[in-house]
Write a protein that holds these residues in place. Structure first.
Motif, PDB file in Angstrom:
ATOM      1  N   PHE A   1       0.717  -0.978  -0.054  1.00 26.63           N
ATOM      2  CA  PHE A   1       0.030  -0.308  -0.046  1.00 26.63           C
ATOM      3  C   PHE A   1       0.906   1.267  -0.115  1.00 26.63           C
ATOM      4  CE2 PHE A   1      -1.961   3.403   2.368  1.00 26.63           C
ATOM      5  CZ  PHE A   1      -3.561   3.356   1.855  1.00 26.63           C
ATOM      6  N   TRP A   2       2.159   1.291   0.588  1.00 27.74           N
ATOM      7  CA  TRP A   2       2.756   2.660   1.034  1.00 27.74           C
ATOM      8  C   TRP A   2       3.466   2.972  -0.376  1.00 27.74           C
ATOM      9  CZ3 TRP A   2       0.649   3.822   5.244  1.00 27.74           C
ATOM     10  CH2 TRP A   2       0.445   2.681   6.106  1.00 27.74           C
ATOM     11  N   GLU A   3       3.935   1.606  -1.004  1.00 27.02           N
ATOM     12  CA  GLU A   3       4.448   2.173  -2.273  1.00 27.02           C
ATOM     13  C   GLU A   3       3.528   2.517  -3.418  1.00 27.02           C
ATOM     14  OE1 GLU A   3       7.441   0.316  -5.622  1.00 27.02           O
ATOM     15  OE2 GLU A   3       6.766  -1.046  -3.966  1.00 27.02           O
TER      16      GLU A   3
ATOM     17  N   ALA B   1       2.595  14.591   3.619  1.00 29.04           N
ATOM     18  CA  ALA B   1       1.637  15.212   4.888  1.00 29.04           C
ATOM     19  C   ALA B   1       0.543  14.193   4.889  1.00 29.04           C
ATOM     20  CB  ALA B   1       1.359  16.542   4.899  1.00 29.04           C
ATOM     21  N   ARG B   2       0.071  13.881   3.574  1.00 30.54           N
ATOM     22  CA  ARG B   2      -1.504  13.332   3.668  1.00 30.54           C
ATOM     23  C   ARG B   2      -1.120  11.763   4.228  1.00 30.54           C
ATOM     24  NH1 ARG B   2      -1.885  16.817  -0.420  1.00 30.54           N
ATOM     25  NH2 ARG B   2      -3.898  18.286  -0.191  1.00 30.54           N
ATOM     26  N   ILE B   3      -0.146  11.147   3.674  1.00 26.54           N
ATOM     27  CA  ILE B   3       0.071   9.665   4.276  1.00 26.54           C
ATOM     28  C   ILE B   3       0.464   9.376   5.589  1.00 26.54           C
ATOM     29  CG2 ILE B   3       2.518   9.253   3.356  1.00 26.54           C
ATOM     30  CD1 ILE B   3       1.535   6.595   2.277  1.00 26.54           C
ATOM     31  N   ALA B   4       1.527  10.505   5.936  1.00 27.36           N
ATOM     32  CA  ALA B   4       1.542  10.724   7.331  1.00 27.36           C
ATOM     33  C   ALA B   4       0.356  10.851   8.154  1.00 27.36           C
ATOM     34  CB  ALA B   4       2.832  11.793   7.590  1.00 27.36           C
ATOM     35  N   TYR B   5      -0.840  11.507   7.941  1.00 25.02           N
ATOM     36  CA  TYR B   5      -1.626  11.854   8.428  1.00 25.02           C
ATOM     37  C   TYR B   5      -2.691  10.446   8.421  1.00 25.02           C
ATOM     38  CZ  TYR B   5      -6.937  13.003   9.130  1.00 25.02           C
ATOM     39  OH  TYR B   5      -8.095  12.861   9.575  1.00 25.02           O
ATOM     40  N   PHE B   6      -2.880   9.907   7.163  1.00 32.13           N
ATOM     41  CA  PHE B   6      -3.505   8.486   7.366  1.00 32.13           C
ATOM     42  C   PHE B   6      -2.919   7.674   8.378  1.00 32.13           C
ATOM     43  CE2 PHE B   6      -3.424   4.147   5.594  1.00 32.13           C
ATOM     44  CZ  PHE B   6      -4.753   3.902   5.715  1.00 32.13           C
ATOM     45  N   ARG B   7      -1.677   7.491   8.345  1.00 33.25           N
ATOM     46  CA  ARG B   7      -0.811   6.541   9.164  1.00 33.25           C
ATOM     47  C   ARG B   7      -0.989   6.907  10.551  1.00 33.25           C
ATOM     48  NH1 ARG B   7       4.852   4.053   8.239  1.00 33.25           N
ATOM     49  NH2 ARG B   7       5.589   5.697   9.419  1.00 33.25           N
ATOM     50  N   SER B   8      -0.982   7.998  10.829  1.00 33.43           N
ATOM     51  CA  SER B   8      -1.023   8.681  12.381  1.00 33.43           C
ATOM     52  C   SER B   8      -2.322   8.454  12.994  1.00 33.43           C
ATOM     53  CB  SER B   8      -0.708  10.275  12.323  1.00 33.43           C
ATOM     54  OG  SER B   8       0.725  10.372  12.195  1.00 33.43           O
TER      55      SER B   8
ATOM     56  N   THR C   1      -5.758   7.638  -6.162  1.00 40.74           N
ATOM     57  CA  THR C   1      -5.169   8.813  -5.918  1.00 40.74           C
ATOM     58  C   THR C   1      -3.761   8.510  -5.071  1.00 40.74           C
ATOM     59  OG1 THR C   1      -7.208   9.871  -5.941  1.00 40.74           O
ATOM     60  CG2 THR C   1      -5.249  11.123  -5.162  1.00 40.74           C
ATOM     61  N   ARG C   2      -2.793   9.083  -5.556  1.00 42.45           N
ATOM     62  CA  ARG C   2      -1.192   9.172  -4.823  1.00 42.45           C
ATOM     63  C   ARG C   2      -1.386  10.276  -3.628  1.00 42.45           C
ATOM     64  NH1 ARG C   2       3.769   6.527  -7.194  1.00 42.45           N
ATOM     65  NH2 ARG C   2       2.721   4.751  -8.179  1.00 42.45           N
ATOM     66  N   TRP C   3      -0.874  10.149  -2.870  1.00 45.66           N
ATOM     67  CA  TRP C   3      -0.887  11.194  -1.632  1.00 45.66           C
ATOM     68  C   TRP C   3       0.459  11.708  -1.436  1.00 45.66           C
ATOM     69  CZ3 TRP C   3      -3.192   7.196   2.528  1.00 45.66           C
ATOM     70  CH2 TRP C   3      -4.472   6.964   2.227  1.00 45.66           C
ATOM     71  N   SER C   4       0.475  13.078  -1.014  1.00 44.38           N
ATOM     72  CA  SER C   4       1.604  13.602  -0.325  1.00 44.38           C
ATOM     73  C   SER C   4       1.910  13.187   0.801  1.00 44.38           C
ATOM     74  CB  SER C   4       1.157  15.251  -0.358  1.00 44.38           C
ATOM     75  OG  SER C   4       0.277  15.517   0.633  1.00 44.38           O
TER      76      SER C   4
END
Length: 240
Positions: free
Chosen positions: A34-36, A110-117, A105-108
């Motif tokens: 997912f992360w990649e 900050a957005r992927i950091a927010y999702f994981r947080s 949609t690919r994420w910035s």
């Protein structure tokens, strides 16, 4: 309080115990493609984390990059800081920034950091967060899977708590331990998810899921077990 919720809280350490704790720290290893796929392959790996158990706030440090990610729901802000202490990227009102996003949609950063947080914080504070103001938790029809019957808790969250979606289902075994969760992340185009707990362990009197496999969910509520988009493994768990 719902009878099933009472049993679940007792199985996970007891409500009084949770109320008297302030933080959880752990080493978390994230895996899966997912992360990649979202454009950030380096988000697969190990982080050290400290999360507040009485408000939605967490701090994670990536072992591979030295970056620090801080999510503060009260401030409604996600911040990513480099190993040198300089802010790399920050985002206010991060949830609103996903409007119109689809599963592709690919994420910035900050957005992927927010999702994981927000997701990781939520996993660590369950089931205690089910007792917070504005949260409604009640038992619904049971679910049978692979010869096992699990009791199911439907939980609806207020806007004051950032989570995957407003209403989620939680499945518990005879001992009251969490075995599965169903949700549809709003930030990822509401893709149906079946999230499994593969192993739990007790730390400082609190039972914690330490191995999680997250699958896509089919229309009939069965999981697609052919691949695992996300995995989470916890270790070195401490409460204070």
């Amino acid at each position: 309080m719902d009878a099933l919720l009472e049993k679940v809280l007792e199985a996970h350490g007891g409500l009084d115990r949770w109320k008297n704790l302030s933080t959880i720290s752990a080493r978390i290893t994230y895996g899966g493609p997912f992360w990649e796929f979202k454009g950030h392959a380096d988000f697969a790996g190990a982080d050290t984390l400290e999360a507040n158990l009485q408000e939605q706030h967490s701090r994670q440090v990536q072992e591979s990059t030295g970056r620090t990610v801080v999510f503060d729901k009260k401030a409604n802000r996600i911040t990513v800081t480099g190993a040198d202490g300089e802010i790399i990227e920050a985002l206010d009102d991060p949830r609103a920034s996903f409007d119109g996003y689809t599963p592709d949609t690919r994420w910035s950063l900050a957005r992927i950091a927010y999702f994981r947080s927000y997701a990781t914080w939520h996993y660590l504070v369950e089931p205690y967060v089910f007792t917070w103001p504005g949260v409604d938790a009640h038992e619904v029809e049971p679910w049978t899977e692979n010869g096992q019957t699990w009791r199911v808790l439907s939980v609806t969250f207020p806007d004051s708590i950032d989570t995957h979606c407003e209403t989620q289902l939680y499945y518990f075994d005879e001992a009251g331990l969490l075995r599965r969760m169903d949700y549809q992340p709003v930030v990822n185009g509401q893709t149906p998810v079946a999230h499994y707990i593969r192993e739990s362990r007790t730390f400082d009197g609190i039972t914690v899921p330490i191995k999680r496999h997250i699958h896509v969910r089919n229309e009939d509520r069965t999981p697609d077990l052919s691949w695992i988009p996300i995995t989470l493994d916890l270790g070195e768990v401490r409460f204070s």
